[in-house]
Design a protein around this motif. Structure first.
Motif, PDB file in Angstrom:
ATOM      1  N   GLU A 105       0.838  -1.209   0.000  1.00 61.23           N
ATOM      2  CA  GLU A 105       0.000   0.000   0.000  1.00 61.23           C
ATOM      3  C   GLU A 105       0.871   1.256   0.000  1.00 61.23           C
ATOM      4  OE1 GLU A 105      -2.272  -0.732   3.508  1.00 61.23           O
ATOM      5  OE2 GLU A 105      -3.905  -1.692   2.403  1.00 61.23           O
ATOM      6  N   HIS A 106       1.939   1.248   0.767  1.00 61.81           N
ATOM      7  CA  HIS A 106       2.850   2.392   0.817  1.00 61.81           C
ATOM      8  C   HIS A 106       3.487   2.643  -0.558  1.00 61.81           C
ATOM      9  CE1 HIS A 106       5.922   5.162   2.210  1.00 61.81           C
ATOM     10  NE2 HIS A 106       6.804   4.415   1.583  1.00 61.81           N
ATOM     11  N   THR A 163       0.859   3.989  -3.053  1.00 58.38           N
ATOM     12  CA  THR A 163       0.546   5.377  -2.717  1.00 58.38           C
ATOM     13  C   THR A 163       1.685   6.303  -3.138  1.00 58.38           C
ATOM     14  OG1 THR A 163      -0.831   4.657  -0.869  1.00 58.38           O
ATOM     15  CG2 THR A 163      -0.075   6.938  -0.835  1.00 58.38           C
ATOM     16  N   ASN A 180       1.790   7.214  -6.807  1.00 52.89           N
ATOM     17  CA  ASN A 180       0.823   8.226  -7.243  1.00 52.89           C
ATOM     18  C   ASN A 180       1.491   9.569  -7.499  1.00 52.89           C
ATOM     19  OD1 ASN A 180      -1.503   6.671  -7.288  1.00 52.89           O
ATOM     20  ND2 ASN A 180      -1.937   7.036  -5.136  1.00 52.89           N
ATOM     21  N   ASP A 181       2.623   9.839  -6.849  1.00 51.09           N
ATOM     22  CA  ASP A 181       3.350  11.100  -7.041  1.00 51.09           C
ATOM     23  C   ASP A 181       3.989  11.202  -8.427  1.00 51.09           C
ATOM     24  OD1 ASP A 181       2.687  11.800  -4.461  1.00 51.09           O
ATOM     25  OD2 ASP A 181       4.611  11.165  -3.622  1.00 51.09           O
ATOM     26  N   PHE A 208      -6.463  -2.003  -4.366  1.00 57.70           N
ATOM     27  CA  PHE A 208      -5.425  -1.057  -4.785  1.00 57.70           C
ATOM     28  C   PHE A 208      -5.969   0.024  -5.706  1.00 57.70           C
ATOM     29  CE2 PHE A 208      -2.682  -4.503  -3.329  1.00 57.70           C
ATOM     30  CZ  PHE A 208      -1.841  -3.768  -2.507  1.00 57.70           C
ATOM     31  N   GLU A 259      -8.443   1.886  -5.205  1.00 60.87           N
ATOM     32  CA  GLU A 259      -8.855   3.025  -4.381  1.00 60.87           C
ATOM     33  C   GLU A 259      -7.670   3.835  -3.862  1.00 60.87           C
ATOM     34  OE1 GLU A 259     -11.742   2.019  -1.491  1.00 60.87           O
ATOM     35  OE2 GLU A 259     -12.910   0.839  -2.901  1.00 60.87           O
ATOM     36  N   LEU A 260      -6.459   3.268  -3.894  1.00 57.69           N
ATOM     37  CA  LEU A 260      -5.277   4.005  -3.448  1.00 57.69           C
ATOM     38  C   LEU A 260      -4.867   4.935  -4.563  1.00 57.69           C
ATOM     39  CD1 LEU A 260      -3.165   1.237  -1.702  1.00 57.69           C
ATOM     40  CD2 LEU A 260      -4.661   2.894  -0.646  1.00 57.69           C
TER      41      LEU A 260
END
Length: 61
Positions: free
Chosen positions: A18-19, A22, A25-26, A58, A60-61
């Motif tokens: 998850e980390h 996330t 996404n950057d 995933f 939704e992340l």
């Protein structure tokens, strides 16, 4: 994510994944390739991700 083999999942696997997702996404990526589970996670800490549930989790992340 495997339950056995040279790279086995553990109780931190989901949080680390998850980390990473996330953080990705950057980078404004257009796609992220996820592979479905290749093993049966019944009774494991990853049981909630069986079938298509991993992709939904995933997304939704």
């Amino acid at each position: 994510m495997h339950e056995s083999g040279p790279v086995a999942s553990n109780d931190e696997t989901l949080a680390i994944s998850e980390h990473i997702v996330t953080a990705l996404n950057d980078y404004n990526l257009s796609h992220l390739l996820l592979m479905g589970a290749t093993q049966d996670f019944t009774g494991s800490h990853l049981e909630g991700l069986e079938g298509d549930r991993m992709f939904r989790h995933f997304r939704e992340l």
